[in-house]
Every structure is written in C-alpha cells, then in structure tokens.
Design a protein around this motif. Sequence first.
Motif, PDB file in Angstrom:
ATOM      1  N   CYS A 107      87.777  34.819 -12.884  1.00 43.09           N
ATOM      2  CA  CYS A 107      87.196  36.024 -12.646  1.00 43.09           C
ATOM      3  C   CYS A 107      86.537  36.400 -11.211  1.00 43.09           C
ATOM      4  N   LEU A 108      87.210  37.359 -10.782  1.00 44.72           N
ATOM      5  CA  LEU A 108      86.817  37.534  -9.178  1.00 44.72           C
ATOM      6  C   LEU A 108      85.441  37.851  -8.822  1.00 44.72           C
ATOM      7  N   TRP A 109      84.800  38.745  -9.645  1.00 53.14           N
ATOM      8  CA  TRP A 109      83.372  39.135  -9.421  1.00 53.14           C
ATOM      9  C   TRP A 109      82.528  37.831  -9.655  1.00 53.14           C
ATOM     10  N   GLY A 110      82.967  37.137 -10.705  1.00 57.34           N
ATOM     11  CA  GLY A 110      82.206  35.917 -11.188  1.00 57.34           C
ATOM     12  C   GLY A 110      82.254  34.982 -10.251  1.00 57.34           C
ATOM     13  N   GLN A 111      83.280  34.579  -9.415  1.00 63.64           N
ATOM     14  CA  GLN A 111      83.557  33.417  -8.675  1.00 63.64           C
ATOM     15  C   GLN A 111      82.851  34.055  -7.190  1.00 63.64           C
ATOM     16  N   TYR A 112      82.804  35.408  -7.131  1.00 62.03           N
ATOM     17  CA  TYR A 112      81.971  35.966  -5.727  1.00 62.03           C
ATOM     18  C   TYR A 112      80.604  35.686  -5.901  1.00 62.03           C
ATOM     19  N   ARG A 113      80.087  35.875  -7.149  1.00 58.77           N
ATOM     20  CA  ARG A 113      78.704  35.665  -7.182  1.00 58.77           C
ATOM     21  C   ARG A 113      78.055  34.373  -7.092  1.00 58.77           C
ATOM     22  N   ARG A 114      79.044  33.254  -7.786  1.00 60.49           N
ATOM     23  CA  ARG A 114      79.034  31.854  -7.740  1.00 60.49           C
ATOM     24  C   ARG A 114      78.983  31.444  -6.247  1.00 60.49           C
ATOM     25  N   VAL A 115      79.922  31.719  -5.632  1.00 63.05           N
ATOM     26  CA  VAL A 115      80.174  31.217  -4.312  1.00 63.05           C
ATOM     27  C   VAL A 115      78.772  31.765  -3.362  1.00 63.05           C
ATOM     28  N   GLY A 116      78.549  32.972  -3.589  1.00 64.85           N
ATOM     29  CA  GLY A 116      77.183  33.419  -2.825  1.00 64.85           C
ATOM     30  C   GLY A 116      77.452  33.460  -1.386  1.00 64.85           C
ATOM     31  N   ASP A 117      78.482  33.525  -0.760  1.00 66.22           N
ATOM     32  CA  ASP A 117      78.854  33.403   0.879  1.00 66.22           C
ATOM     33  C   ASP A 117      78.635  34.623   1.527  1.00 66.22           C
ATOM     34  N   PRO A 118      77.717  34.973   2.300  1.00 66.72           N
ATOM     35  CA  PRO A 118      77.473  36.087   2.799  1.00 66.72           C
ATOM     36  C   PRO A 118      78.846  36.436   4.015  1.00 66.72           C
ATOM     37  N   ALA A 119      79.268  35.365   4.237  1.00 69.20           N
ATOM     38  CA  ALA A 119      80.769  35.639   5.352  1.00 69.20           C
ATOM     39  C   ALA A 119      81.945  36.261   4.467  1.00 69.20           C
ATOM     40  N   LEU A 120      81.684  36.297   3.449  1.00 72.90           N
ATOM     41  CA  LEU A 120      82.758  36.918   2.424  1.00 72.90           C
ATOM     42  C   LEU A 120      82.614  38.450   2.451  1.00 72.90           C
ATOM     43  N   GLY A 121      81.359  39.013   2.938  1.00 73.62           N
ATOM     44  CA  GLY A 121      81.266  40.443   2.939  1.00 73.62           C
ATOM     45  C   GLY A 121      81.064  40.983   1.747  1.00 73.62           C
ATOM     46  N   GLU A 122      81.041  42.245   1.323  1.00 72.95           N
ATOM     47  CA  GLU A 122      80.943  43.056   0.108  1.00 72.95           C
ATOM     48  C   GLU A 122      82.028  42.787  -0.849  1.00 72.95           C
ATOM     49  N   LEU A 123      81.828  42.884  -2.240  1.00 71.62           N
ATOM     50  CA  LEU A 123      82.495  42.800  -3.100  1.00 71.62           C
ATOM     51  C   LEU A 123      83.785  43.709  -2.971  1.00 71.62           C
ATOM     52  N   GLY A 124      83.485  44.733  -2.265  1.00 68.62           N
ATOM     53  CA  GLY A 124      84.421  45.809  -2.140  1.00 68.62           C
ATOM     54  C   GLY A 124      85.471  45.380  -1.041  1.00 68.62           C
ATOM     55  N   ASP A 125      84.997  44.402  -0.297  1.00 71.05           N
ATOM     56  CA  ASP A 125      86.315  43.977   0.676  1.00 71.05           C
ATOM     57  C   ASP A 125      87.279  43.207  -0.133  1.00 71.05           C
ATOM     58  N   GLN A 126      87.057  43.090  -1.353  1.00 72.05           N
ATOM     59  CA  GLN A 126      88.145  42.207  -2.352  1.00 72.05           C
ATOM     60  C   GLN A 126      89.241  43.403  -3.094  1.00 72.05           C
ATOM     61  N   ALA A 466      90.098  30.964  -2.000  1.00 70.16           N
ATOM     62  CA  ALA A 466      90.634  32.076  -2.723  1.00 70.16           C
ATOM     63  C   ALA A 466      90.199  33.311  -2.505  1.00 70.16           C
ATOM     64  N   LEU A 467      88.919  33.399  -2.309  1.00 70.44           N
ATOM     65  CA  LEU A 467      88.318  34.967  -2.238  1.00 70.44           C
ATOM     66  C   LEU A 467      88.266  35.176  -0.739  1.00 70.44           C
ATOM     67  N   ARG A 468      88.467  34.082   0.307  1.00 72.51           N
ATOM     68  CA  ARG A 468      88.605  34.339   1.762  1.00 72.51           C
ATOM     69  C   ARG A 468      90.041  34.798   1.775  1.00 72.51           C
ATOM     70  N   GLN A 469      90.936  34.111   1.082  1.00 70.49           N
ATOM     71  CA  GLN A 469      92.465  34.580   1.474  1.00 70.49           C
ATOM     72  C   GLN A 469      92.477  35.909   0.907  1.00 70.49           C
ATOM     73  N   ARG A 470      92.081  36.509  -0.250  1.00 73.21           N
ATOM     74  CA  ARG A 470      92.382  37.574  -0.738  1.00 73.21           C
ATOM     75  C   ARG A 470      91.912  38.508   0.289  1.00 73.21           C
ATOM     76  N   ARG A 471      90.417  38.481   0.630  1.00 72.74           N
ATOM     77  CA  ARG A 471      89.886  39.330   1.651  1.00 72.74           C
ATOM     78  C   ARG A 471      90.902  39.430   2.766  1.00 72.74           C
ATOM     79  N   ASP A 472      91.085  38.338   3.311  1.00 69.00           N
ATOM     80  CA  ASP A 472      92.028  38.435   4.850  1.00 69.00           C
ATOM     81  C   ASP A 472      93.433  39.276   4.560  1.00 69.00           C
ATOM     82  N   GLN A 473      93.950  38.864   3.452  1.00 66.03           N
ATOM     83  CA  GLN A 473      95.400  39.268   3.199  1.00 66.03           C
ATOM     84  C   GLN A 473      95.112  40.927   3.071  1.00 66.03           C
ATOM     85  N   ILE A 474      93.961  41.543   2.331  1.00 68.44           N
ATOM     86  CA  ILE A 474      93.742  42.818   2.116  1.00 68.44           C
ATOM     87  C   ILE A 474      93.419  43.568   3.550  1.00 68.44           C
ATOM     88  N   ALA A 475      92.734  42.826   4.344  1.00 73.10           N
ATOM     89  CA  ALA A 475      92.287  43.413   5.818  1.00 73.10           C
ATOM     90  C   ALA A 475      93.600  43.389   6.375  1.00 73.10           C
TER      91      ALA A 475
END
Length: 494
Positions: A107-126, A466-475
Amino acid sequence: MGTAYKRIVIVGGGTAGWMTATAVKAALPASAVELVESDDIGIVGVGEATLPSIRDFHAQVGINEVEFLRATNATFKLGAEFRDWSGLGRRYFHTFGNYADVAGPACLWGQYRRVGDPALGELGDQCVPTVMSMQGRFARPPKEQADMFSYAYHFDASLYAGFLRTTALKRGVRRTEGRIVEVTRRADGGVDQLKLADGRTVSGDLFVDCSGFASLLLGRTLEEPWVDFSHWLPVDRAWAVPSAPSGAAITPYTRSTALEAGWAWRIPLTDRVGNGHVFSTRYIDEDRARKQLLEQLDGPALAEPRLLRFTTGHRERFWVHNVVALGLASGFLEPLESTSIMLIQRGLLKMVDLLKPGVPPAAPAVAAYNRGMTNVFARIRDFVVLHYCLTARRDSQLWRDMTAMDLPDTLAFRLHVWRQTGVLRQYGEEGFEPASWLAIHAGNGNWPEHLDPVFNEVPLDEARQALRQRRDQIAAMVAAMPLHEDYLRGILGK
C-alpha cells in the motif's frame, strides 16, 4: 409491457437538454426526439469544469475531441487545487490519478506514512497528474499507461450546449422553439401534452425534464417532493462572473479557494477565466459575498456578476409516470468537485439503458432507477461534505459549524473505518474512486490512528527505495511533457 416510447420530448435546452438529445438519438435512432426550448429563457451555463467521465460520453455519442475543444474554448483539466481548505495558507490537490496500491503490504500511502522520510516530499509527488498540475504541464496518457492518470476539460457551457445542439440537429433531433404555458395530464397522472404560448401543442410518450431549477414537469406539474441536503451543505447562493485572462499560464486544473462563508472557483478557458463564489446566506450577505468574489479575480471582470439561488438536494424520485428529470430539474449539489455534468450523464445513461429494449420499463425497473439515482446523489454529497468536515479552519462561524455538525451516517461510518483500519470504504453507485478519497484525507492530514501491521512485511529500506524510485520516475516523466498552453496550441493549431 405497454407500448414503445416512439416520441421522446425533452423540455429545456442547455447542457442537460442537448446532452440528452444527442445521447437518446444515438442510442435510439428510430425514435422521434424533439427538444422544446424558449429563446427567452436563459441557461445557467456556469458548469464549466468536468470529470473524466465526460470523455466516455463523447466516445459513446461520437464526438471528436479536437472539434469539441475548438468549439468550446476548452482547456484540459487534471483535477482541482484546494487553497485554504486545510488551513489558511495551505493547499492540496485532488487529481485524476492513482497512488498505486491502496491496500495490502505494498500500500503506497501506508508505506509512505511508515517510512516517514521528509526527503520524499508530499504524497502528491507519488501521483502523476498532481505533479503535472504543480508544474503546469500536460500530455495525454500513453496507451500503455492509460491507467496511470486521466483527464477532463474546462469549457464554456453555453458554447458546449450550442455545439451539442448542432450535433443533435444534424443527427435528426427536432428543435421546437416556444414558451410552455400549460402542461396537460393523462388519466394515469403522467404528462400528455405541452401547450406553447402561440397555441401549438407538443405530444409525447416520454418527457425528459431538463428545465433547470424551474423543474417544470417533475417539480411544478407532478409536485414531486424535495429531499433537502442543506443541513449538511448550507450554501444556497453563487455569484458567477467571467474575467479577462491575466496573462499568466493557463493552468490545467480548477482552483477552489475557501473563503469566510464558502469558496470561490477559478476555471481557466482559452479566451477568459470563469469565476464564482459559492456561499451561505446564513453566514454572509449577498453584497459582501459579491465583493469577496471580485477581490479574487486575476483580471478585469467582463460582465456584471450574476446571482444564482438554490437549495442543495434532489427530488424524492427522478422518474415518475412518463417523466424523467435530468440536471438541475432533478437536483443540485454545489459544484465543489465539478459533478453537475457527471450527474446528468449518470441519470441519462441509466435512462437510455432502460429505453433500449423498445418498451417502457416495468415498475420495478423504474423503482431501481430511482434508488440508484438517490444513491448517486448521496455518495457525492458525502464526498463533498468530507472536504468541509476535515478542515482545520476555525476562523469563521461557517468553518466552526461545519466541523462540529452531525454527519450523514454513511459518511460517519466511512470516517470511522478509515481512522480505525485504514480502509477506504466504498458503496455502490460511487462518484469517486478510493484514490480521490485518499487525496482529500491526505490533503487535510487525516490519517488512520494506527498503521496496519501488514505493512511491516515489506523491509523498510525496500519501501523507502520504492517510493524514491516512483517519485523520481514521475518527476522525469513530467519534466519531458510540454507546458499545458503549448500542448493546447499544438493540437488546436493556434
């Protein structure tokens, strides 16, 4: 079973009337379709923002996208920006994209919350269309990635009605100009004839009421009761005004800005900007609301603001005897999520499906139609109320009251399930997918109280990567897209 509906009469033009005429003639080419409208009666014509479902409608009735864009001064829409809703000075986006998995270990939002890394940006970046919106870029989704995001349109509603009118007339719809002065009834209570001011009469087997707020047939003639939603949605007025383009880039999204006693919309077209202020007279007077609207404009007003009066809700039934109401004649929900045209479309397509067999539907089918449309309105009502009840604003009486009110049972249960379990509960006849509900929850910082232990099945470093990779691919994907204006110019040849 009764006799076939050979003569279908539509009362009222505008978007609802001409959408109906176009769709009915496409689905039932052998039926005589007649639309009665008066040049003396204006159309509301402020519903200029849409949802992706309108593209399905265009495909079903054979409308060419480029021809439509040119005829209606249209722009593309990826979603909506909500300013000052989650708190003064804050914003979030609800766009037509996904957040990958919304359940299970990945679950993307669940892992985003679990990781809790400010460097990932906002959930919208996913989310692809959210990043596109923030950068003002646009491109149609590639066929191989069609499920990644979708899009809709902003357009001039009056021009759209005219475009559909031309289309429908070419396909054999008959237009009768005239003002209806009397409606005669059949022995069973249905409608028999319409009498026009010049003495002509119009007869039909089925009448579709697209007469706007007047609800000439279902409301005024058949006196179908009104189901009032104003307890949950107290807005009852809207000022609307077009303004000149400011010279800034044409954004591929609608903007909704929360104000003291309501909210203001901004809808960019190629030749102007549509603006409005939806508000409640319980909390502000009309003159002050008008002033607040004019203060929101990016450019000079092109006309005097027009005031619309309404009550949120719908008719108790939508199909009674041989009358079906669509659009404002059937009900109204504030246009916070651009649902007006989608509501027309849902009712219209359900109606057409019941007409295709060639005979009037049996009573159980009509009852099912009415239940279905009642649920459609209730689901969208809950989604709109969600925006209000989650806000952190307490700076005016409207916001204090909206966050303290008793919620509809269906919405209260959804919120309970989300906060306790992280499940985005869905019912039948939904207007919005789980990703849309997630966008509003996330935008307001409304997260479940506990994370599902199943998220721990994915190693933390793997989830972060996985979150970093998705964010970077979208960017990278979005950076390669043209600006919205350039894309429009390219396909329109301007």
